[in-house]
Write a protein that holds these residues in place. Structure first.
Motif, PDB file in Angstrom:
ATOM      1  N   ASP A 199      71.224  59.005  29.492  1.00 21.92           N
ATOM      2  CA  ASP A 199      71.177  60.042  28.473  1.00 21.92           C
ATOM      3  C   ASP A 199      72.588  60.257  27.932  1.00 21.92           C
ATOM      4  O   ASP A 199      73.418  60.873  28.576  1.00 21.92           O
ATOM      5  N   PRO A 200      72.866  59.707  26.761  1.00 23.58           N
ATOM      6  CA  PRO A 200      74.234  59.768  26.242  1.00 23.58           C
ATOM      7  C   PRO A 200      74.717  61.195  26.016  1.00 23.58           C
ATOM      8  O   PRO A 200      75.916  61.429  25.889  1.00 23.58           O
ATOM      9  N   ARG A 201      73.784  62.152  25.989  1.00 24.37           N
ATOM     10  CA  ARG A 201      74.227  63.529  25.753  1.00 24.37           C
ATOM     11  C   ARG A 201      74.901  64.109  26.982  1.00 24.37           C
ATOM     12  O   ARG A 201      75.667  65.059  26.891  1.00 24.37           O
ATOM     13  N   VAL A 202      74.575  63.537  28.160  1.00 24.64           N
ATOM     14  CA  VAL A 202      75.132  64.081  29.389  1.00 24.64           C
ATOM     15  C   VAL A 202      76.505  63.490  29.635  1.00 24.64           C
ATOM     16  O   VAL A 202      76.664  62.280  29.681  1.00 24.64           O
ATOM     17  N   ARG A 203      77.479  64.338  29.736  1.00 27.13           N
ATOM     18  CA  ARG A 203      78.833  63.883  30.068  1.00 27.13           C
ATOM     19  C   ARG A 203      79.389  64.828  31.104  1.00 27.13           C
ATOM     20  O   ARG A 203      79.166  66.024  31.044  1.00 27.13           O
TER      21      ARG A 203
END
Lengths: 363, 322, 591, 362, 397
Positions: free
Chosen positions: B317-321
């Motif tokens: 999930d690229p939104r999770v950082r």
């Protein structure tokens, strides 16, 4: 010839609460290269009608659709899934209200655009990507090549809506349906997007159906306007004429109840009493009658047809008041009279405006 | 990301320490069998009892015992020796790990292969008979305890005793083999345990997948994908499943973590000499070093896989950082 | 020890319980043997040489190191691969025969010293490859007193040797009381006149020689790693490499036992027909393992005993593949005679009278597993006949009916002051039962029977180990009933069975085995007298007297004198070792 | 800081802010150098590595009886300001005075009296009403909390009175929020806010979640109530049209700062700050002729992140009039031509404004 | 409970059609009304609920049912039903042995019926305690945040990282010894509770009176004071019972059912607490909580009047989801030997006993197993039904 011709479109949904009559006998046409605005409050059926045009209500599973939608020679409602699929995103594109939730969060922006190209064109990925980058540049995204490999969440709201527009226009569709494209945006960004839409419409000669609740947006962008209320079109006219000579009491209400920056503070707001109707238990007769200050007994029984004005065939209205009375009423309202005063002055019989205490009829 | 991982690893160490303290307390403060007397045998002389006590390190105070133990764990990765037979706990656990890992990972493959497709079909056919049938069966599978399912399937299908002898059954876990050295024998004997263990998981995953996908299919971006003119197949399988499968990673990590720490019930029913049974036996015999070792290893798997899940999630999930 | 699943814990426990002196699964020490007594002497049939047999076991041996070996199953391997000073021949399981020793020991008249000669020509297996000397035995015994080689019986049985440390030593310390005048002679000096007992104890693995120069580097570690590098003296050895490391022993998985190339058949009483044997571990499912043995080839039973339903099948269909090895002991339900209400003899008698012992036995497999007991000396045991044989003498009216006699129970209850004929006390009697079948079943059956008699139980289920180390073996834990106890022969003498279990002096604070806590003056007196009588009929009679007196005190409900079934494949010629109740691998052969 | 308003002497500031309009009315609320940072934590030890500067040193007065509008785009800090003033959030720095008393760091207990005086109306009529409470109990809750009207019957009567006052049917006393429409719910919210007869009402976007046909009802209701009850209102909105209709004075916020304050008339007639100008210019007007006539000024780019706001004048990266000085020196909030107070080195001139505003010429 | 349950905080509205056009009328149906309508329409849920009702009846009237059909009491052993090897016998209708017997000659039919009691008892009590603890701690952690949250969340982390079954087995084994664990004097605890309760009542009344005088408000009514004081009876009465009636010294967690319940609660509360914490976190950010704060409402008031009532729906749903897991948990513990004490019949323990002889006595594992599966299935179905019915997002099917 009209690019899009909707006639008698009716959409309803079966829900556990009953049948929701979302769109009821709606007809309109959009000519190539023109912009039609559809205005209405939430629940007026403005979105559902265009989703149905796109065949997207089919996926709801509980929708019943009837009527006729002709687009560029295709009968859209009768078209098969595959035929519709080929039209979608290719001939007709659509952009939505919330650009964040409308873009897939896990895919790169470029890939989502590439996908849109390759769904309809048999081109290599690289070519499609070039096209995507070109399109991103066109909608005003800085550094389009770099941005193509970004994820949607890395963009701001305005940029996302630009991406959506790029995606919609990437196959140079003949028609773009924009469903509240600026509602979620700040006013300065909204101005950017509206300007972009206007520019692209000119450059690409795309017809636009703009769905919005904001009369201001309509006034700025569209050529024609249709006002919807409770699933029906109550008034339709070229934009300037609608604002200059509105015919339907609901349109008057809208125009008079919204606060405007260009009006002085002491110009009073005239609210529309009551609240939007239920789509399950629609008021009988003219659906607006419970909120209409000029309601008469037979308005509660007779469903007014959408008819062109005598003097202006491009301007239609669905109102049971006589044209004469309407003209009189509007001129008084415009002069600052309250609906009650106007009604009395013009001599429309009836109970007068429903009480402001709207709570009384709720339930 | 590096900071996140560092923080999580630090927290993992703290967690394991806390867990070991709790565990140590439960097993040494609360009553259980006396390992010294066990070793000493009948009418053992007090001297012998003393020696054994000393040898097991039980003459020291409880905190001292704990610290000694932890020192071994931290400095030498040494988990001490079993009270029962002086076998090194680390060796014992390493010996048992392959069996448990083979069981858990094999079952995982089964339940993913079965559960996910069923979930997808159910979500697409939501409300229709395929969905109702699949979900009904899934609920049944969830409701059946694994040990009972194991017994019933052994009764029906096991080679030695079954009514329809198809599968290798109880007690036939190859004593010498590993999945690498004797793949056919191991797979043959583990087929039934895999299926039984995977049954309820497959059901849970199918339900989860169905739920996720149903929700995802109502998302705006699915509408966008359709509006783009993508085929329905691509919409569901690429856009829908891609989102719906991501949260599955989370529960997959958790489930796998728990199973790697020992699938006590399944190992019990199918006589698989895994970590779960090692732990169970150790509890029965008050063999604290083994209990500590297995609990720590179990907790380690749970925590570590949680961490892995979080890292993997950031990639999915690229939104999770972090 | 074993890797057992819960469901089969019972099966394994059964095996241990039957074969060990103490019913604790894995607890308990080895037997002490004295001469005398009558024994079942059998003729061991001659076997065919060659072939290998596979032993199916649930668990592993605990130690290969004879100084540490502890569990019965280990003995099955140890006595086929090692030679102690003395051992038993299956031909006459009661007679101690010289093994490493060259003949019976010379015992001094004052019973305070003892000399043993050992045979020449016995060699250690590779990589040591040299002849065994008396110093190797001395070293073996000395190391057993060290901390690194915790031996559970060194101090107990060998503590009387002059110079034997009172507590385990750091490192191996010399014991002055053991001397080796030459390579074939061992002299023991004792500080008490107990040479006879020492002689008896010389069958224990502690006397198995250990080569000092090879083992000392392993013994320096704590615990000693000689366990993984054991060298053999017997006909077989665990496969090893040139360094001595046991490559054939995969812990928890298998043991490969092969011929010891340095073994000389002429020095041994073991025929050693087989070329070797394998132990396959992990057969936790006793039912499956048993079926495999019955239907397969070249398989024998290891540490697991067949569960009742397989035993039933075996008796009905595979009669020839089953032998019973008498456990030489009694199972009973101990009543704490120091606790109310069992401090009242009449209450105890009422309990015995009312108990359906047949039902108790059924929980373990019924008539097939042994006769219903009425006293504490089992059949074929010295004193059994003198006590009255298989049926209780008439004086024991409360033991006449194995199905229980409620009327008689009521009578005794009335005598005890409970006019209703049932017990009417309200206290909850702490009853400690094992959590594994069949013991659990027995306990549950007993629970129901006690309740039928009017008792209220505080019924607790605990793991077997806990049962002994926390409750039944600890007098101050205030248990009232221990339904899962039993005591089995250490050696063939009444003393072995009756003194520790019912003698008042035998009560100790931990690991106690006088579970009824019987401290009866008359019984104590009879025991004291019987102890000093030399072996022979008089002694047997004296112990029979003790047995009868104990039975009169009704301290427990004896319900079975059981036998251990040993299963083997059709093509195996079985010879059982009644000492460890297991197949005697060095006597087995293939048909 | 060079902000003239944020000078060391608080009283001098009042004077400066007071110039704008209707001087004479005493300040009910005085806000000085108010700041709110939400820390950002990072790294293995979760050290504070930065902060979202939601509100970054703002000063303004709310005068007795007036309606002060606070406008700005999303994320500019206007809602945070509302919550700071009502002390629902703890300020990082600065002071808030209410009727001369410093309430910046009062404890919850000490604030109880203040809570009777200061009420809030929330944006979302759906989430601001507890779905499990009846309309009556929602409106009556202020009485219960403050121990007024303990008598059940009298309280009910007062609640019914309030319902009547805001245009709700008192018979709906026992209905749950979901049985009301959005507009009615907002009326419940208004009734709750005026129950204790507060002096100050802080309305946080009270109409932005409502349907267009309903907005006017609530706007009118608020105006009526203000007249009847003599309320002072701090009106927070992003919609300039609504502000135009409601407010006496308007403060414009951009990225945590106030960039312009003026009376509504002045602000809408001649904005001085380029941002205010751009805002006004962007508002769509439901008048196609006007739309065609005016030259719209469209700003480029997006609002920068409040974690790392641009140096000096925060608007300079987007400002059409920006000069090098704008990125070096922060302009002070001071009186510009026409009486507007604006923080700009190069305020808009009349010519620049002409034709861009959504006002009919003439 | 590895399936992530959907967000259940009551949301208003909910899409009825792709257009997200919500009509006020649709949202206007009360959740309860909607719930009943949905449940009534859901035949599977109704059938499952009926099954559970039947099960309760069976559990309550097990004795009468057993008598009625002529079966033997559950704990009656009989060698008549065993062969000479002590093997169990199969179903024999002529002998009224419908489900056969176990290895002690006990009737499997009546034991299966009685087993329902244990399952339901455990299910109800431990679910209640689990949910109670989980909700209380979850709300506290979620509402107060800060150190309370940190502490509780970390505790949950520890609990969730523990291999649950091992923890349960360890606690179970430890607490099954002797008198059990958590030794204490009941009488003393009772005394403390009584003193605490009485003091609390006095404090409350006194404080009310003092505050009333200070604030110059109307004197509080006597009824109100009485009610405030009476609330403390919740502590005082059980205290008195412990002190006077139970008394003595003993263990709180005695072997048998208390151990099982204790272990289940210990192992399960973090799941509920975590969910409730999450819900509370989102609720406390809702504007109505802010509104209450702006009005000056106390934390207690916000928690009890604003947050808790909004957690009712999720609590109901999770409760129905927890029940079947506790039944399975109890059965698993009993299966592993840490459970109810013999001779009490429990399905898990029966299956455990049956593993011995499952290949020769199929009936022994079959009937308790089926009972267990059907019961859990019924609870699961009801749970699913409740979830659908209470979830505002679920569309009508």
């Amino acid at each position: 010839m009209a690019l899009l011709e909707v006639s008698g479109l009716t959409v309803s949904f079966d829900t556990e609460d009953g049948v929701v009559q979302a769109v009821d006998d709606v007809s309109y046409t959009v000519d190539a290269g023109c912009a039609l605005g559809i205005v209405g409050e939430s629940g007026s059926g403005k979105s559902v009608s265009s989703l149905s045009v796109m065949g997207l209500t089919r996926f709801a599973g509980n929708a019943r659709i009837s009527g006729e939608v002709r687009f560029d020679g295709h009968d859209l409602l009768a078209a098969g899934d595959e035929e519709l699929r080929r039209l979608r995103g290719n001939e007709i594109a659509m952009i939505f209200q919330d650009p964040l939730s409308s873009l897939h969060p896990f895919f790169r922006v470029g890939d989502q655009l590439v996908e849109a190209v390759r769904a309809h064109r048999d081109v290599s990925r690289a070519r499609a990507l070039d096209r995507a980058v070109e399109m991103l540049g066109l909608v005003g995204i800085p550094e389009p090549r770099r941005c193509a490999s970004c994820y949607p969440h890395e963009f701001s709201g305005g940029m996302r809506q630009r991406v959506m527009i790029a995606m919609g226009l990437i196959n140079e569709p003949k028609l773009l349906i924009a469903d509240e494209p600026t509602t979620a945006l700040d006013v300065t960004v909204q101005a950017q997007i509206l300007e972009l839409l206007a520019r692209l419409q000119r450059e690409l000669d795309t017809a636009i159906v703009l769905i919005t609740h904001d009369l201001g947006v309509v006034a700025e962008v569209t050529d024609d306007v249709a006002v919807m209320y409770a699933g029906r079109i109550v008034e339709q006219a070229p934009t300037e004429r609608l604002f200059a000579r509105p015919q339907h009491p609901y349109t008057w209400g809208l125009l008079q109840s919204i606060p405007r920056v260009d009006h002085r503070r002491d110009e009073p707001l005239v609210p529309i009493p009551g609240r939007p109707p239920s789509l399950i238990l629609r008021p009988s007769g003219c659906a607006f009658h419970p909120r209409c200050p000029y309601v008469q007994e037979h308005h509660k029984r007779i469903v007014p047809p959408l008819e062109p004005l005598a003097g202006d065939p491009a301007h239609s209205v669905a109102c049971l008041l006589a044209e004469e009375q309407r003209r009189e009423l509007w001129s008084r309202l415009r002069a600052g009279a309250t609906p009650d005063e106007a009604r009395a002055a013009v001599g429309v019989p009836g109970q007068g405006a429903p009480v402001l205490r709207e709570g009384l009829e709720a339930g | 990301m590096a900071g996140f991982i560092t923080r999580r690893v630090l927290w993992m160490v703290v967690l394991l320490a806390v867990i070991s303290v709790i565990n140590f307390t439960i097993f040494s403060v609360l009553p259980s069998a006396d390992p010294v007397l066990l070793r000493a045998g009948r009418s053992a002389s007090p001297e012998l009892v003393q020696t054994i006590t000393r040898q097991l390190g039980l003459d020291k105070s409880k905190p001292e015992q704990y610290l000694t133990y932890m020192k071994g764990v931290v400095l030498h990765f040494d988990f001490g020796y079993s009270y029962q037979n002086q076998v090194g706990v680390r060796q014992e656990i390493l010996d048992r790990l392959p069996a448990t890992a083979t069981l858990a990972l094999g079952a995982m493959v089964v339940w993913l292969l079965v559960g996910i497709p069923i979930g997808i079909v159910s979500a697409i056919r939501r409300g229709r008979w395929q969905d109702k049938l699949a979900m009904g069966l899934a609920l049944l599978a969830i409701s059946a305890p694994v040990y009972w399912l194991g017994l019933v399937s052994l009764y029906l299908f096991s080679k030695e005793i079954g009514v329809i002898p198809i599968f290798q059954g109880a007690g036939s876990y190859p004593p010498d083999g590993s999945i690498v050295s004797e793949p056919i024998a191991v797979v043959g004997s583990l087929l039934l345990p895999w299926l039984v263990l995977a049954a309820s998981f497959a059901a849970i995953y199918a339900r989860f997948m169905r739920g996720n996908l149903s929700e995802v299919l109502d998302e705006d971006y699915i509408r966008t994908a359709r509006a783009k003119g993508l085929s329905e197949r691509r919409v569901v399988l690429r856009h829908g499943v891609r989102s719906a499968i991501t949260p599955i990673v989370t529960i997959l990590g958790l489930d796998l973590g728990i199973l790697l720490g020992g699938a006590i019930l399944t190992e019990t029913v199918f006589n698989i000499p895994g970590i779960g049974r090692l732990a169970f036996d150790a509890i029965q015999k008050s063999d604290l070093p083994i209990v500590q070792g297995t609990v720590l290893i179990g907790a380690f798997f749970i925590i570590a896989l949680n961490l892995v899940v979080d890292i993997v999630y950031a990639y999915l999930d690229p939104r999770v950082r972090y | 020890m074993s890797r057992r699943s819960l469901r089969f814990a019972l099966a394994a426990c059964l095996a241990f319980a039957l074969s060990l002196a103490i019913a604790a699964c894995g607890g308990g020490e080895k037997k002490q043997s004295t001469s005398g007594g009558e024994g079942g002497s059998t003729t061991v049939p001659a076997g065919k040489k060659g072939g290998t047999v596979t032993v199916l076991s649930a668990g592993d041996v605990d130690y290969m190191d004879p100084g540490q070996a502890f569990y019965t199953f280990s003995y099955q391997i140890v006595y086929s691969t090692q030679r102690a000073l003395y051992f038993f021949s299956p031909e006459d399981s009661e007679k101690q025969v010289p093994d490493l020793a060259d003949g019976p020991p010379q015992i001094a008249d004052d019973q305070r010293s003892l000399t043993v000669k050992i045979k020449k020509g016995i060699k250690f297996s590779p990589p040591v490859d040299r002849e065994v000397t008396s110093a190797d035995v001395k070293y073996a015994m000395e190391r057993a007193f060290s901390e690194n080689v915790p031996n559970p019986y060194a101090t107990g049985y060998f503590g009387n040797i002059v110079g034997a440390p009172d507590e385990p030593t750091k490192g191996v310390k010399e014991i002055s009381g053991i001397t080796t005048p030459d390579d074939q002679t061992l002299e023991f000096k004792l500080d008490q006149p107990t040479a006879g007992q020492l002689y008896a104890a010389m069958v224990m693995p502690i006397t198995i020689p250990v080569p000092k120069e090879y083992a000392s580097k392993f013994d320096a570690k704590s615990p000693s790693t000689y366990n993984e590098h054991v060298v053999s003296t017997g006909p077989y050895m665990v496969e090893n490499d040139s360094s001595g490391a046991l490559t054939g022993w995969k812990k928890g998985k298998s043991i490969k036992v092969v011929r010891n190339p340095n073994w000389d058949a002429s020095t041994d009483f073991r025929p050693a027909y087989l070329d070797g044997f394998d132990v396959q571990e992990g057969n936790d499912d006793a039912a499956v393992a048993s079926r495999r043995i019955l239907q397969g080839q070249g398989l024998v039973q290891g540490d697991g005993a067949p569960p009742a339903q397989v035993l039933k099948q075996a008796i009905q269909q595979y009669k020839d593949q089953l032998v019973f090895s008498p456990s030489g002991g009694t199972r009973y339900i101990a009543l704490n005679t120091t606790q109310k209400p069992f401090d009242d003899l009449n209450v105890r008698k009422a309990v015995l009278a009312g108990f359906d012992r047949n039902a108790l036995r059924l929980t373990r497999g019924g008539a097939a597993i042994g006769d219903i007991a009425w006293s504490y000396l089992p059949p074929n045991f010295p004193g059994f006949a003198e006590s009255g044989g298989p049926k209780a003498p008439a004086e024991f009216d409360y033991l006449q009916n194995p199905d229980g006699d409620m009327a008689l129970a009521a009578e005794y209850m009335k005598k005890a002051g409970y006019p209703s004929g049932k017990y009417t006390g309200t206290e909850k009697l702490l009853t400690i039962a094992t959590n594994a079948d069949p013991g659990k079943k027995t306990a549950e059956n007993a629970q129901a029977q006690f309740e039928k008699l009017g008792f209220k139980l505080n019924f607790r289920i605990v793991p077997q180990d806990t049962l002994y180390t926390k409750f039944c073996g600890v007098p101050k834990s205030d248990y009232a009933i221990c339904p899962n106890v039993g005591f089995f022969k250490d050696f063939l003498d009444g003393q072995a069975l009756l003194d520790p279990t019912f003698g008042g002096d035998a009560i100790i604070p931990a690991n106690n085995v006088n579970w009824p806590l019987l401290d009866n003056a008359k019984v104590n007196d009879l025991i004291a007298k019987a102890k000093v009588i030399p072996p022979g009929p008089a002694r047997n009679k004296a112990w029979a007297e003790v047995n009868l007196e104990i039975t009169r005190q009704a301290p427990a409900i004896p319900f079975v004198w059981d036998k251990l079934p040993i299963l083997f494949s059709k093509n195996v010629q079985m010879v059982a070792d009644d000492y460890s109740n297991s197949p005697f691998m060095a006597f087995l052969s293939l048909k | 800081m060079t902000d003239g308003l944020a000078g060391p002497v608080g009283d001098a500031v009042v004077g400066a802010a007071g110039i704008a309009v209707g001087a004479g009315a005493p300040a009910l609320v005085e806000v000085r150098d108010l700041e709110k940072r939400f820390p950002l934590r990072r790294g293995p030890l979760q050290r504070e590595t930065g902060a979202v500067r939601a509100v970054d040193g703002i000063s303004f007065d709310v005068r007795e009886g007036e309606t002060l509008g606070l406008v700005g785009e999303s994320g500019c800090g206007k809602s945070t300001t509302a919550r700071l003033v009502t002390r629902l959030l703890e300020p990082t720095a600065g002071t808030i005075r209410y009727r001369g008393e410093d309430i910046t760091h009062r404890s919850r207990r000490e604030l109880m009296a203040l809570r009777r005086d200061m009420q809030m109306i929330f944006q979302d009529p759906y989430s601001s009403l507890n779905p499990r409470q009846t309309a009556g109990s929602i409106i009556g809750e202020p009485f219960v909390i403050h121990g007024i009207e303990r008598d059940e019957t009298r309280r009910r009567a007062r609640v019914r009175g309030l319902m009547e006052q805001v245009g709700l049917n008192p018979e709906h006393y026992n209905r749950l929020p979901h049985e009301f429409s959005g507009g009615q719910r907002q009326r419940i919210g208004v009734a709750r806010a005026i129950a204790l007869k507060p002096r100050l009402v802080i309305a946080d976007e009270p109409v932005s979640a409502l349907d267009v046909s309903i907005q006017a009802q609530i706007i009118n209701l608020l105006s009526d109530l203000q007249r009847e009850l003599g309320l002072t209102i701090l009106f927070i909105a992003h919609d300039l049209s609504v502000v135009r209709h409601m407010c006496d004075r308007v403060a414009v916020m951009y990225l945590g700062k106030i960039v312009e304050v003026a009376s509504a008339e002045q602000l809408f007639a001649h904005p001085r700050h380029p941002y205010t100008g751009a805002l006004l210019s962007a508002v769509p007007v439901p008048d196609p002729q006007l739309a065609k006539l005016r030259r719209r000024q469209v700003l480029g780019g997006d609002v920068p992140s409040p974690t790392a706001p641009p140096a000096a004048c925060r608007f300079h990266p987007r400002c059409p009039k920006a000069q090098p000085i704008c990125s070096r020196e922060e302009p002070a909030l001071e009186v510009k031509e026409g009486g507007n107070i604006a923080a700009c080195h190069f305020p808009l001139t009349i010519e620049e404004v002409a034709g861009r505003l959504p006002v009919r010429p003439g | 409970m590895s399936t992530g349950a959907p967000e259940l905080v009551q949301d208003v509205g909910g899409g009825i059609a792709p257009g997200r056009e919500t009509s006020a009328e649709i949202a206007a149906r009360s959740p309860l009304e909607l719930f009943w309508r949905r449940v009534r329409r859901d035949r599977v849920t109704l059938a499952s609920a009926l099954f559970i009702l039947g099960l309760v009846v069976v559990a309550v009237f097990a004795g009468q049912i057993v008598d009625l059909v002529g079966a033997r009491p559950p704990n009656e052993q009989s060698t008549k039903f065993l062969d000479e090897f002590g093997s169990a016998s199969g179903p024999d209708f002529a002998a009224h042995s419908y489900f056969g017997t176990d290895g002690l000659g006990r009737d499997v039919f009546s034991r299966t019926l009685y087993g329902a009691r244990i399952s339901l008892e455990v299910a109800i009590i431990s679910t209640f305690l689990t949910v109670l603890i989980g909700v209380v701690l979850g709300v506290i952690a979620g509402y107060f945040r800060g150190w309370a949250d940190t502490l509780l969340s970390r505790l949950m982390d520890v609990m969730l990282a523990f291999p649950v079954l091992l923890l349960a087995l360890g606690l179970g084994a430890a607490c099954s010894f002797g008198q059990g664990c958590v030794q204490m004097s009941f009488a003393n605890v009772g005394q403390v509770m009584v003193v605490f309760g009485v003091a609390g009542a006095f404090l409350v009344v006194g404080w009310r009176l003092l505050r009333a005088r200070g604030a110059g408000d109307a004197r509080p009514r006597a009824a109100e004071l009485a009610a405030g004081a009476a609330a403390w009876l919740v502590v005082i009465v059980p205290g008195l019972v412990l002190w006077l009636a139970v008394g003595g010294h003993g263990a709180l967690i005695t072997p048998g059912l208390p151990v099982v319940i204790f272990v289940i609660v210990i192992a399960s509360w973090p799941y509920i607490a975590r969910i409730i914490r999450g819900q509370t976190l989102s609720l406390r950010e809702k504007e109505f909580v802010e509104a209450a704060k702006a009005l000056g409402a106390s934390d207690r008031r916000i928690m009890f009047r604003h947050i808790l009532p909004n957690l009712v729906a999720p609590i109901i749903v999770y409760t129905t989801l927890v029940i079947p897991t506790t039944i399975l948990f109890e059965a698993a513990l009993s299966f592993l030997g840490v459970g109810v004490q013999p001779p009490t019949a429990s399905w898990g323990a029966m299956i455990s006993d049956a593993t011995e002889i499952f290949d020769t006595a199929w009936w022994y594992m079959t009937f308790p197993g089926l009972a267990l599966v059907l019961t859990v299935l019924a609870f699961n179905l009801v749970g699913d039904g409740m979830q659908d019915a209470l979830n505002p997002k679920t569309r009508g099917r």
